[in-house]
Write an enzyme that holds these catalytic residues in place. Structure first.
Site, PDB file in Angstrom:
ATOM      1  N   THR A 129       0.872  -1.177   0.000  1.00 21.23           N
ATOM      2  CA  THR A 129       0.000   0.000   0.000  1.00 21.23           C
ATOM      3  C   THR A 129       0.907   1.224   0.000  1.00 21.23           C
ATOM      4  O   THR A 129       2.130   1.090   0.020  1.00 21.23           O
ATOM      5  CB  THR A 129      -0.974  -0.061   1.190  1.00 21.23           C
ATOM      6  OG1 THR A 129      -1.780  -1.223   1.024  1.00 21.23           O
ATOM      7  CG2 THR A 129      -1.887   1.150   1.326  1.00 21.23           C
ATOM      8  N   GLU A 164      -8.757  -6.238  -2.956  1.00 16.18           N
ATOM      9  CA  GLU A 164      -9.291  -5.594  -1.755  1.00 16.18           C
ATOM     10  C   GLU A 164     -10.475  -6.363  -1.168  1.00 16.18           C
ATOM     11  O   GLU A 164     -10.844  -6.148  -0.008  1.00 16.18           O
ATOM     12  CB  GLU A 164      -9.714  -4.165  -2.106  1.00 16.18           C
ATOM     13  CG  GLU A 164      -9.387  -3.132  -1.064  1.00 16.18           C
ATOM     14  CD  GLU A 164      -7.927  -2.697  -1.082  1.00 16.18           C
ATOM     15  OE1 GLU A 164      -7.260  -2.896  -0.068  1.00 16.18           O
ATOM     16  OE2 GLU A 164      -7.462  -2.165  -2.102  1.00 16.18           O
TER      17      GLU A 164
HETATM   18  O1  DON Z   1      -7.414  -0.992   3.388  1.00 22.34           O
HETATM   19  C1  DON Z   1      -6.704  -1.638   4.146  1.00 22.34           C
HETATM   20  O2  DON Z   1      -6.730  -1.552   5.363  1.00 22.34           O
HETATM   21  C2  DON Z   1      -5.719  -2.609   3.535  1.00 22.34           C
HETATM   22  N1  DON Z   1      -6.143  -3.013   2.227  1.00 22.34           N
HETATM   23  C3  DON Z   1      -4.390  -1.968   3.515  1.00 22.34           C
HETATM   24  C4  DON Z   1      -3.369  -2.967   3.116  1.00 22.34           C
HETATM   25  C5  DON Z   1      -2.024  -2.595   3.467  1.00 22.34           C
HETATM   26  O3  DON Z   1      -1.705  -1.585   4.052  1.00 22.34           O
HETATM   27  C6  DON Z   1      -1.091  -3.639   3.029  1.00 22.34           C
HETATM   28  N2  DON Z   1       0.148  -3.500   3.481  1.00 22.34           N
HETATM   29  N3  DON Z   1       0.748  -2.860   4.148  1.00 22.34           N
END
Ligand code: DON
Length: 554
Positions: free
Chosen positions: A363, A402
């Site tokens: 992310t 997601e």
């Molecule tokens: O929206 C979220 O909380 C996750 N999809 C975020 C994923 C994430 O931060 C992955 N790695 N660090």
């Protein structure tokens, strides 16, 4: 009294903001993305144009972290009229999705179905968000702000060790998608460092957006390819999904901690509410005076309680009632605080409700301020490294995974370790719960723009940075701070190398904490700080990452 204080701060902050810092600052996870933002600012763009440029550039040069096949939250403040909103470009479940989407005939979760391949993808929100930003907030055209990303996609960029590590980790899934393998691998293998990665299909898709806005992605030939490509590989996207996708402007979560106003994101992120719970709990202790181990104990106990509520109550508030007012109230936090003992841990099992959350480390986040004081904190994601690993042929769009942020089945952890309640069950058109927590922090003398990736650990990283900022920490100190984390379940304190020393560890263990030393540091925080007292601006990128922070004169 607290309310009066909040108003006084808001006034002080807006008075200071009216003047503007007279400088631009961009902190982002890749130097080419930071440069894209600075380029657009130098061309007369504002912070929102720069946010479009940085988001799009990150989509090209950090394909493992975010992209136009994903989504995110853009927290905005516009000086001209004082608007502060969260632009919700979170992915939505396809209309053909349902609560049992990832279960087999016996009702068991099918491993990896919500992680690998087209069925793992939600309907992307990033393209609609970029078009919305340019149209309603920017000064330049979408075409101008997308230009650096289009150039990077066409001319290519050199892959680095981080790219290689994450592509290696996702190698099987990238190989499984012919279009993904063609773009992101070299003869089916991870390309060597320095290999110039060109993405001509992605350049064409970005050009379609540049000329037709959101319609260039959600309608016409690009949408047709996205739909037919996913359906041919077992996905469930439909034309209606794309025609119906809309970004939403939502009121941020705002609260005051000591002399600091915090502005962060509401559902479908859990970030703002969890931060409020933790900081409201901690406000009842003299935290700035609490040193060493007592401070860590109290912070961990606050984290534990906020994450219990996250698991129990939070999901997309458009679909499931979230008790926002209750969770944001000081009285509620006071009740949680009353259960904290300084000499003993509160075992998570002794608190009602149970749901572990986990996360990994990609992310992306960036922070921007422009010379007038307009600002953006944006955390963007395609979830796992390289998302679902699936590219619909001819689009260059790497789709997110997601859908894994939903609770695939109540009480059963998905492959990420995530378990949730009904609030976060899958439903058609629903947004999956997130931990992404871009935030603005304002004290009477300074403003910080902050955020980080890191899955479930995002919220506690932002908490630690916010506490440090309130106590006078600089941008550099905020991003470098050693990190520790508790998320209710599993009932243990995770900590980075160096975050808890052996002496503190044994005291915490004597109080009943279970500690887990992590081998690797985590997070990739980017911060901009504006000090009103001398009108200086600092920008800092996490030393754990390979980002770049830059302050420039207009
Ligand atoms: O929206 C979220 O909380 C996750 N999809 C975020 C994923 C994430 O931060 C992955 N790695 N660090």
């Amino acid at each position: 009294m607290k309310r009066l204080l909040a108003i006084a701060f808001a006034l002080a902050c807006s008075a200071a903001a009216g003047a503007g810092p007279g400088k631009h600052a961009v902190a982002a996870a890749h130097p080419l993305a930071t440069r894209a933002g600075l380029e657009v600012l130098a061309a007369g763009g504002n912070a929102f144009d720069a946010a479009v440029a940085v988001s799009a550039a990150l989509a090209v040069v950090e394909p493992y972290s975010s992209g136009i096949g994903g989504g995110g939250f853009w927290l905005l403040h516009r000086v001209a009229d004082g608007t502060t909103i969260m632009l919700d470009g979170r992915e939505k479940a396809p209309l053909a999705a349902h609560a049992d989407l990832y279960l087999d005939a016996s009702g068991n979760v099918v491993p990896r179905l919500s992680i690998d391949g087209p069925l793992a993808a939600g309907i992307p929100g990033a393209p609609a968000a970029l078009a919305h930003l340019a149209r309603h907030y920017g000064r330049l055209t979408l075409e101008r702000s997308l230009a650096p990303a289009i150039r990077l996609a066409r001319e290519g960029f050199e892959v680095d060790e981080k790219y290689r590590r994450l592509a290696g980790w996702r190698l099987p899934v990238l190989r499984a998608s012919a279009a993904a393998a063609e773009i992101f691998l070299l003869n089916g293998e991870v390309p060597p460092a320095g290999y110039v990665l060109r993405q001509s299909d992605l350049a064409r898709t970005l050009e379609s957006m540049a000329s037709s806005g959101a319609a260039g992605f959600y309608r016409g030939p690009v949408a047709a390819r996205l739909i037919s490509g996913t359906r041919a590989a077992g996905g469930i996207f439909s034309r209606e999904d794309f025609e119906q996708y809309r970004v939403v402007e939502r009121s941020p979560v705002r609260f005051v901690y000591r002399d600091m106003q915090v502005t962060s994101v509401p559902p479908p992120s859990s970030g703002g509410i969890a931060l409020a719970t933790m900081m409201h709990i901690l406000e009842g202790f003299d935290l700035p005076a609490a040193v060493g181990v007592d401070r860590k104990h109290l912070i961990v106990e606050a984290m534990r309680r906020a994450y219990r509520d996250r698991a129990q109550y939070l999901g997309d508030s458009d679909f499931h009632p979230v008790p926002r007012e209750l969770l944001l109230s000081r009285a509620y936090a006071a009740g949680l605080r009353a259960g904290i003992r300084l000499d003993r841990v509160t075992p998570s099992a002794s608190l009602p409700g149970a749901a572990p959350v986990e996360g990994a480390d990609n992310t992306t986040h960036f922070s921007i301020i422009d010379a007038e004081g307009n600002r953006v904190a944006a955390t963007l994601s395609i979830n796992y490294p390289f998302g679902s690993g699936f590219v619909p042929p001819g689009t260059g769009v790497l789709l997110n995974d997601e859908m894994d942020d939903f609770s695939a089945k109540p009480g059963v952890p998905n492959a990420y370790g995530l378990v949730g309640a009904a609030a976060n069950a899958i439903a058609p058109g629903k947004r999956m719960l997130s931990s992404m927590s871009p935030a603005f922090l304002e004290t009477p003398s300074r403003l910080a723009i902050v955020g980080t990736p890191g899955g479930s650990r995002i919220i506690t990283m932002v908490l630690l940075a916010a506490l440090a900022f309130q106590e006078g920490g600089s941008a550099g100190q905020m991003v470098a701070l050693p990190r520790y984390h508790h998320q209710f379940l599993p009932d243990r304190v995770q900590f980075e190398p160096g975050a808890i020393n052996p002496g503190e560890r044994s005291i915490l263990e004597n109080r009943g904490h279970v500690l887990e030393a992590r081998e690797r540091p985590y997070g990739n925080m980017h911060v901009v700080v504006w000090d009103y007292r001398d009108n200086s601006v600092q920008a800092a990128s996490d030393p754990r990452g390979t980002g770049m922070a830059s302050v420039a004169s207009p």
